[in-house]
Design an enzyme around this catalytic site. Sequence first.
Site, PDB file in Angstrom:
ATOM      1  N   SER A 114     -28.956 -13.945  -0.287  1.00 56.78           N
ATOM      2  CA  SER A 114     -30.131 -14.782  -0.032  1.00 56.78           C
ATOM      3  C   SER A 114     -29.945 -16.216  -0.519  1.00 56.78           C
ATOM      4  O   SER A 114     -29.335 -16.461  -1.563  1.00 56.78           O
ATOM      5  CB  SER A 114     -31.331 -14.171  -0.759  1.00 56.78           C
ATOM      6  N   GLU A 159     -32.127 -17.710  -1.931  1.00 57.43           N
ATOM      7  CA  GLU A 159     -32.815 -17.753  -3.230  1.00 57.43           C
ATOM      8  C   GLU A 159     -31.799 -17.820  -4.377  1.00 57.43           C
ATOM      9  O   GLU A 159     -32.122 -18.281  -5.469  1.00 57.43           O
ATOM     10  CB  GLU A 159     -33.719 -16.511  -3.349  1.00 57.43           C
ATOM     11  N   TYR A 210     -35.555 -11.833  -8.872  1.00 59.97           N
ATOM     12  CA  TYR A 210     -35.030 -11.463  -7.545  1.00 59.97           C
ATOM     13  C   TYR A 210     -33.735 -12.236  -7.259  1.00 59.97           C
ATOM     14  O   TYR A 210     -32.732 -11.654  -6.828  1.00 59.97           O
ATOM     15  CB  TYR A 210     -36.085 -11.765  -6.473  1.00 59.97           C
TER      16      TYR A 210
HETATM   17  P1  NAP Z   1     -38.656  -6.580   3.878  1.00 63.78           P
HETATM   18  O1  NAP Z   1     -39.418  -6.741   5.149  1.00 63.78           O
HETATM   19  O2  NAP Z   1     -39.363  -6.720   2.575  1.00 63.78           O
HETATM   20  O3  NAP Z   1     -37.941  -5.127   3.918  1.00 63.78           O
HETATM   21  C1  NAP Z   1     -37.379  -4.567   2.795  1.00 63.78           C
HETATM   22  C2  NAP Z   1     -36.940  -3.157   3.139  1.00 63.78           C
HETATM   23  O4  NAP Z   1     -36.366  -2.545   1.966  1.00 63.78           O
HETATM   24  C3  NAP Z   1     -38.081  -2.221   3.580  1.00 63.78           C
HETATM   25  O5  NAP Z   1     -37.611  -1.385   4.602  1.00 63.78           O
HETATM   26  C4  NAP Z   1     -38.347  -1.414   2.313  1.00 63.78           C
HETATM   27  O6  NAP Z   1     -38.925  -0.156   2.563  1.00 63.78           O
HETATM   28  C5  NAP Z   1     -36.925  -1.241   1.808  1.00 63.78           C
HETATM   29  N1  NAP Z   1     -36.858  -0.847   0.398  1.00 63.78           N
HETATM   30  C6  NAP Z   1     -37.459  -1.415  -0.671  1.00 63.78           C
HETATM   31  N2  NAP Z   1     -37.131  -0.766  -1.792  1.00 63.78           N
HETATM   32  C7  NAP Z   1     -36.299   0.235  -1.434  1.00 63.78           C
HETATM   33  C8  NAP Z   1     -35.621   1.264  -2.143  1.00 63.78           C
HETATM   34  N3  NAP Z   1     -35.776   1.412  -3.468  1.00 63.78           N
HETATM   35  N4  NAP Z   1     -34.816   2.114  -1.455  1.00 63.78           N
HETATM   36  C9  NAP Z   1     -34.703   2.008  -0.103  1.00 63.78           C
HETATM   37  N5  NAP Z   1     -35.338   1.073   0.622  1.00 63.78           N
HETATM   38  C10 NAP Z   1     -36.115   0.194  -0.030  1.00 63.78           C
HETATM   39  O7  NAP Z   1     -37.423  -7.595   3.841  1.00 63.78           O
HETATM   40  P2  NAP Z   1     -36.744  -8.426   5.035  1.00 63.78           P
HETATM   41  O8  NAP Z   1     -37.440  -9.736   5.151  1.00 63.78           O
HETATM   42  O9  NAP Z   1     -36.588  -7.554   6.215  1.00 63.78           O
HETATM   43  O10 NAP Z   1     -35.323  -8.764   4.391  1.00 63.78           O
HETATM   44  C11 NAP Z   1     -34.221  -7.863   4.538  1.00 63.78           C
HETATM   45  C12 NAP Z   1     -33.210  -8.116   3.440  1.00 63.78           C
HETATM   46  O11 NAP Z   1     -32.764  -9.467   3.504  1.00 63.78           O
HETATM   47  C13 NAP Z   1     -33.747  -7.940   2.024  1.00 63.78           C
HETATM   48  O12 NAP Z   1     -32.684  -7.455   1.228  1.00 63.78           O
HETATM   49  C14 NAP Z   1     -34.111  -9.354   1.599  1.00 63.78           C
HETATM   50  O13 NAP Z   1     -34.070  -9.449   0.190  1.00 63.78           O
HETATM   51  C15 NAP Z   1     -33.000 -10.136   2.267  1.00 63.78           C
HETATM   52  N6  NAP Z   1     -33.317 -11.505   2.640  1.00 63.78           N
HETATM   53  C16 NAP Z   1     -34.432 -11.794   3.351  1.00 63.78           C
HETATM   54  C17 NAP Z   1     -34.688 -13.098   3.743  1.00 63.78           C
HETATM   55  C18 NAP Z   1     -35.900 -13.458   4.555  1.00 63.78           C
HETATM   56  O14 NAP Z   1     -36.240 -14.645   4.618  1.00 63.78           O
HETATM   57  N7  NAP Z   1     -36.547 -12.512   5.212  1.00 63.78           N
HETATM   58  C19 NAP Z   1     -33.781 -14.118   3.396  1.00 63.78           C
HETATM   59  C20 NAP Z   1     -32.636 -13.772   2.688  1.00 63.78           C
HETATM   60  C21 NAP Z   1     -32.390 -12.469   2.318  1.00 63.78           C
HETATM   61  P3  NAP Z   1     -40.538   0.026   2.710  1.00 63.78           P
HETATM   62  O15 NAP Z   1     -40.854  -0.337   4.134  1.00 63.78           O
HETATM   63  O16 NAP Z   1     -40.705   1.454   2.395  1.00 63.78           O
HETATM   64  O17 NAP Z   1     -41.173  -0.911   1.719  1.00 63.78           O
HETATM   65  O1  G4F Z   2     -42.708 -16.988   1.660  1.00 65.94           O
HETATM   66  P1  G4F Z   2     -42.239 -16.947   0.262  1.00 65.94           P
HETATM   67  O2  G4F Z   2     -42.810 -15.888  -0.608  1.00 65.94           O
HETATM   68  O3  G4F Z   2     -40.652 -16.892   0.339  1.00 65.94           O
HETATM   69  P2  G4F Z   2     -39.507 -17.156  -0.741  1.00 65.94           P
HETATM   70  O4  G4F Z   2     -40.003 -17.138  -2.126  1.00 65.94           O
HETATM   71  O5  G4F Z   2     -38.794 -18.390  -0.303  1.00 65.94           O
HETATM   72  O6  G4F Z   2     -38.585 -15.870  -0.547  1.00 65.94           O
HETATM   73  C1  G4F Z   2     -38.242 -15.409   0.754  1.00 65.94           C
HETATM   74  O7  G4F Z   2     -37.079 -16.072   1.173  1.00 65.94           O
HETATM   75  C2  G4F Z   2     -35.898 -15.770   0.406  1.00 65.94           C
HETATM   76  C3  G4F Z   2     -34.754 -16.594   1.004  1.00 65.94           C
HETATM   77  O8  G4F Z   2     -34.650 -17.805   0.308  1.00 65.94           O
HETATM   78  C4  G4F Z   2     -35.634 -14.286   0.519  1.00 65.94           C
HETATM   79  F1  G4F Z   2     -34.468 -13.967  -0.115  1.00 65.94           F
HETATM   80  C5  G4F Z   2     -36.801 -13.516  -0.067  1.00 65.94           C
HETATM   81  O9  G4F Z   2     -36.558 -12.122   0.095  1.00 65.94           O
HETATM   82  C6  G4F Z   2     -38.062 -13.892   0.701  1.00 65.94           C
HETATM   83  O10 G4F Z   2     -37.945 -13.386   2.015  1.00 65.94           O
HETATM   84  O11 G4F Z   2     -42.539 -18.355  -0.440  1.00 65.94           O
HETATM   85  C7  G4F Z   2     -42.060 -19.570   0.099  1.00 65.94           C
HETATM   86  C8  G4F Z   2     -42.657 -20.726  -0.690  1.00 65.94           C
HETATM   87  C9  G4F Z   2     -42.485 -20.603  -2.207  1.00 65.94           C
HETATM   88  O12 G4F Z   2     -42.081 -21.843  -2.725  1.00 65.94           O
HETATM   89  C10 G4F Z   2     -43.879 -20.272  -2.711  1.00 65.94           C
HETATM   90  O13 G4F Z   2     -44.155 -20.757  -4.027  1.00 65.94           O
HETATM   91  O14 G4F Z   2     -44.068 -20.754  -0.462  1.00 65.94           O
HETATM   92  C11 G4F Z   2     -44.721 -20.994  -1.681  1.00 65.94           C
HETATM   93  N1  G4F Z   2     -46.091 -20.459  -1.606  1.00 65.94           N
HETATM   94  C12 G4F Z   2     -47.222 -21.215  -1.711  1.00 65.94           C
HETATM   95  N2  G4F Z   2     -48.297 -20.430  -1.642  1.00 65.94           N
HETATM   96  C13 G4F Z   2     -46.455 -19.175  -1.468  1.00 65.94           C
HETATM   97  C14 G4F Z   2     -47.854 -19.152  -1.491  1.00 65.94           C
HETATM   98  N3  G4F Z   2     -45.729 -18.046  -1.302  1.00 65.94           N
HETATM   99  C15 G4F Z   2     -46.396 -16.864  -1.150  1.00 65.94           C
HETATM  100  N4  G4F Z   2     -45.687 -15.730  -0.948  1.00 65.94           N
HETATM  101  N5  G4F Z   2     -47.763 -16.804  -1.188  1.00 65.94           N
HETATM  102  C16 G4F Z   2     -48.545 -17.926  -1.359  1.00 65.94           C
HETATM  103  O15 G4F Z   2     -49.753 -17.837  -1.399  1.00 65.94           O
END
Ligand code: NAP
Ligand code: G4F
Length: 343
Positions: free
Chosen positions: A132, A134, A156
């Site tokens: 990520s 992050e 995280y």
């Molecule tokens: P998400 O929607 O939160 O999905 C997370 C998945 O992990 C869900 O299927 C969840 O199951 C499963 N999970 C959580 N805890 C688990 C456990 N203990 N054992 C098995 N499965 C478990 O996340 P996403 O946005 O699709 O992201 C996919 C991956 O990419 C994650 O690893 C995230 O950290 C990483 N990532 C995401 C972003 C982004 O912007 N979306 C960016 C960079 C990296 P449930 O449905 O049961 O909760």
């Molecule tokens: O949407 P966010 O919660 O995403 P964040 O923290 O960037 O993390 C996501 O992206 C990562 C990749 O860089 C992934 F690895 C991670 O799994 C996840 O998918 O927040 C984005 C920004 C932050 O700066 C937060 O402080 O939005 C700001 N924010 C402002 N108000 C908020 C809110 N975020 C959330 N979730 N909720 C609010 O009310």
Amino acid sequence: MHNRALITGVTGQDGSYLAELLIAKGYEVHGLRRRSSTFGTGRIEHLIFGESPQLQLHYGDLSDGNGLVRLIREIRPTEVYNLAAQSHVRVSFDQPAYTADVTAVGTLRLLEAIRDVQDDTGEQIRFYQASSSEMYGKVLETPQKETTPFYPRSPYGVAKVYGHWITINYRESYGLHASCGILFNHESPRRGETFVTRKITRAATRIKLGLQKKLHLGNLDSQRDWGFAGDYVEAMWLMLQQDKADDYVIATNELSSVRDFCEQTFARLDLDYREFVEIDPRYYRPAEVDLLLGDSTKARTRLGWRPRTNFPQLVDMMVEGDLALARQEALIQGLTPSVRKAA
Ligand code: NAP
Ligand code: G4F
């Protein structure tokens, strides 16, 4: 060889898009699901029901190493995509040890399971790790690329750094074909509702239909490089098709703030976000990541990958999806005819 994939996190946003992609490519697709008191399969229902389900689900958890070994022995996948994680940054401050167990050590358990089974069978299992942006946290260079040092700012982020380096370590120590995709934020109509983009589109569309009055957010000034999840899962697949495993940044190379996202979302609904958005310090983080901007040149040149969806298209897609949901909600609630007309 018959392509057989196992996706952990298949019930999540990315898992659902990746499962669709692999099915379309003719893979036999298996997914790991956690046991829960509800179905929790809303994003993949179209793939698991019907006469011949295209996606086969198995109970398992990244905290259960023995279960992972058993499952990989049984499925004998050719590719494993590790998308499962406790993926919410704010929640990781409340549950740091749990986040480390699942997001960091969970990756190690899966790699160990793959190594065991691969050693026994002699059949290669290619591995993708969901790293990520992050991990860059308090960024040391902008834009961020594969060589930019990490400075994680949340439990995280720290857990993802472990997952990233243990994957590289297994590649270098045991010759595993293991690649890390360092993905910048990617969103979609299937994004979890507590991430900021979806929280905004969900609230704005509900406000438009009179179902909600205000939207409470934290820091509006943070800036992100937001792309579309459907585009990003293609990059995951491409990484595992390369002869040599490697690590790649996946990003749009464009920056917008949370405030920009609010402005554009509300504007599409002919609303001014300033009338509806209120700041609630509960959504501030103990340590914030102010700016993430990716440089995905390596993926573009070596994988031939590029994003197909730009920021305005992403906002449109999410507003459209949530408007449909809000309309259904308004109808179910049997609101006044004038509200239905506005819908
Ligand atoms: P998400 O929607 O939160 O999905 C997370 C998945 O992990 C869900 O299927 C969840 O199951 C499963 N999970 C959580 N805890 C688990 C456990 N203990 N054992 C098995 N499965 C478990 O996340 P996403 O946005 O699709 O992201 C996919 C991956 O990419 C994650 O690893 C995230 O950290 C990483 N990532 C995401 C972003 C982004 O912007 N979306 C960016 C960079 C990296 P449930 O449905 O049961 O909760
Ligand atoms: O949407 P966010 O919660 O995403 P964040 O923290 O960037 O993390 C996501 O992206 C990562 C990749 O860089 C992934 F690895 C991670 O799994 C996840 O998918 O927040 C984005 C920004 C932050 O700066 C937060 O402080 O939005 C700001 N924010 C402002 N108000 C908020 C809110 N975020 C959330 N979730 N909720 C609010 O009310």
